[in-house]
Design a protein around this motif. Structure first.
Motif, PDB file in Angstrom:
ATOM      1  N   UNK A 199       0.819  -1.209   0.000  1.00 20.56           N
ATOM      2  CA  UNK A 199       0.000   0.000   0.000  1.00 20.56           C
ATOM      3  C   UNK A 199       0.852   1.257   0.000  1.00 20.56           C
ATOM      4  N   UNK A 200       1.879   1.281   0.860  1.00 24.09           N
ATOM      5  CA  UNK A 200       2.704   2.490   0.984  1.00 24.09           C
ATOM      6  C   UNK A 200       4.123   2.322   0.451  1.00 24.09           C
ATOM      7  N   UNK A 201       4.614   1.099   0.361  1.00 26.15           N
ATOM      8  CA  UNK A 201       5.980   0.854  -0.096  1.00 26.15           C
ATOM      9  C   UNK A 201       6.005  -0.320  -1.070  1.00 26.15           C
ATOM     10  N   UNK A 202       7.123  -0.478  -1.711  1.00 28.24           N
ATOM     11  CA  UNK A 202       7.324  -1.659  -2.551  1.00 28.24           C
ATOM     12  C   UNK A 202       8.798  -2.031  -2.508  1.00 28.24           C
ATOM     13  N   UNK A 203       9.057  -3.308  -2.711  1.00 30.32           N
ATOM     14  CA  UNK A 203      10.436  -3.789  -2.826  1.00 30.32           C
ATOM     15  C   UNK A 203      10.557  -4.547  -4.136  1.00 30.32           C
ATOM     16  N   UNK A 204      11.572  -4.209  -4.921  1.00 31.39           N
ATOM     17  CA  UNK A 204      11.787  -4.816  -6.230  1.00 31.39           C
ATOM     18  C   UNK A 204      13.066  -5.651  -6.199  1.00 31.39           C
ATOM     19  N   UNK A 205      13.002  -6.819  -6.819  1.00 30.45           N
ATOM     20  CA  UNK A 205      14.125  -7.747  -6.856  1.00 30.45           C
ATOM     21  C   UNK A 205      14.414  -8.131  -8.298  1.00 30.45           C
ATOM     22  N   UNK A 206      15.685  -8.198  -8.655  1.00 26.49           N
ATOM     23  CA  UNK A 206      16.128  -8.862  -9.876  1.00 26.49           C
ATOM     24  C   UNK A 206      16.701 -10.194  -9.444  1.00 26.49           C
ATOM     25  N   UNK A 207      16.083 -11.288  -9.930  1.00 30.54           N
ATOM     26  CA  UNK A 207      16.433 -12.632  -9.493  1.00 30.54           C
ATOM     27  C   UNK A 207      16.815 -13.506 -10.677  1.00 30.54           C
ATOM     28  N   UNK A 208      17.578 -14.563 -10.393  1.00 27.96           N
ATOM     29  CA  UNK A 208      17.723 -15.602 -11.404  1.00 27.96           C
ATOM     30  C   UNK A 208      16.774 -16.750 -11.047  1.00 27.96           C
ATOM     31  N   UNK A 209      16.706 -17.751 -11.900  1.00 25.97           N
ATOM     32  CA  UNK A 209      15.742 -18.822 -11.703  1.00 25.97           C
ATOM     33  C   UNK A 209      15.963 -19.624 -10.444  1.00 25.97           C
TER      34      UNK A 209
END
Length: 298
Positions: free
Chosen positions: A12-22
């Motif tokens: 709702x107020x924040x987000x966390x973004x990840x770049x991941x491998x499989x």
């Protein structure tokens, strides 16, 4: 074939973004305040969320993207129907909402008794998938709205929500008790006294007593907040049926985790603290793997 993808835990107020491998290795991650409310305040709508995702891809790379959380709510990018419990990781993956051929939203879960969640299901499923919790377990996610989930065979069998954190915030900011709840909240004699008092089951009576005890000098004003927190968390823990010998796996930050650990122990249970970020990554990788599997079967 490069199996990298982007995962977004979009709240709702924040987000966390990840770049991941499989395999679930975190290549890069960042957190910001671009939750669904912030996007909505700047016009909202599908175009605004599409622009946000384009910005994420500009930063992390032009990879497939799976988003979970409030981005699938009526305030988010698209209203994605809840998947009813019991629900496994494979069933969640099969119910993903496709924005396009490279972008999906996780559906969230509902309990037939009348409860909903968005985002927490990824952590719950991931905790089991990563071996952080057994396939049959009671999991707890403390916070503004505390989730208690019963896992069976690695699936979310049922869950319910307690408004524990929100109730404390309301009492602290807007209630008759507000002026008495400015002190620190930590595990200690006052907090544990509150947990002990919660055994009576008369929560509303006990909460009024927080003010009365301070006025009469029966409890130091500075201890009132910790005592009230103990009352609420103790009631939450007891309401989940935690008693002698009950094992609870906690997906919590260190501060809330310490409070719930103390309350669970005082009620006779035993807690195990789980890294919620590791659980989210494991859950979203499980869902992404299912997407690949479904695509190969088509």
């Amino acid at each position: 074939m490069d199996d990298r993808f982007i995962a977004v835990d979009w709240g709702t107020t924040n987000r966390r973004c990840y770049l991941l491998d499989g395999a679930g290795t975190v290549i890069e991650t960042f957190r910001d305040d671009r939750g669904v409310l912030a996007v909505g305040q700047q016009g909202g709508g599908p175009e605004a969320f599409a622009a946000e995702v384009a910005a994420i891809r500009a930063r992390l790379g032009d990879w497939p993207l799976v988003a979970a959380g409030m981005v699938g709510s009526q305030r988010g990018w698209a209203l994605v129907p809840y998947l009813s419990c019991p629900a496994s990781g494979g069933q969640v993956a099969g119910a993903l909402h496709a924005i396009d051929a490279r972008t999906w939203i996780v559906p969230g879960l509902s309990d037939p008794r009348g409860d909903v969640m968005r985002g927490e299901e990824v952590q719950l499923l991931g905790a089991v998938a990563a071996g952080l919790a057994p396939p049959d377990a009671l999991l707890c996610q403390p916070g503004t709205h505390c989730k208690w989930a019963r896992m069976e065979g690695g699936a979310v069998a049922s869950f319910f929500t307690s408004m524990t954190g929100e109730m404390f915030a309301l009492l602290r900011g807007h209630s008759l008790l507000a002026e008495f709840l400015n002190g620190p909240v930590a595990d200690g004699p006052a907090f544990r006294a509150g947990v002990d008092a919660s055994a009576d089951g008369a929560l509303l009576k006990a909460l009024f007593g927080v003010r009365a005890s301070a006025l009469l000098g029966l409890r130091a004003v500075g201890d009132s907040a910790a005592y009230a927190s103990g009352l609420l968390i103790g009631s939450d823990v007891r309401g989940a049926g935690v008693g002698a010998g009950r094992e609870v796996h906690l997906l919590a930050d260190p501060v809330l985790g310490a409070l719930y650990t103390a309350a669970i122990a005082q009620c006779g249970g035993r807690s195990h603290l789980i890294d919620s970020h590791a659980a989210f990554v494991a859950g979203i990788v499980q869902i992404r793997t299912q997407i690949w599997s479904l695509a190969r079967d088509c």
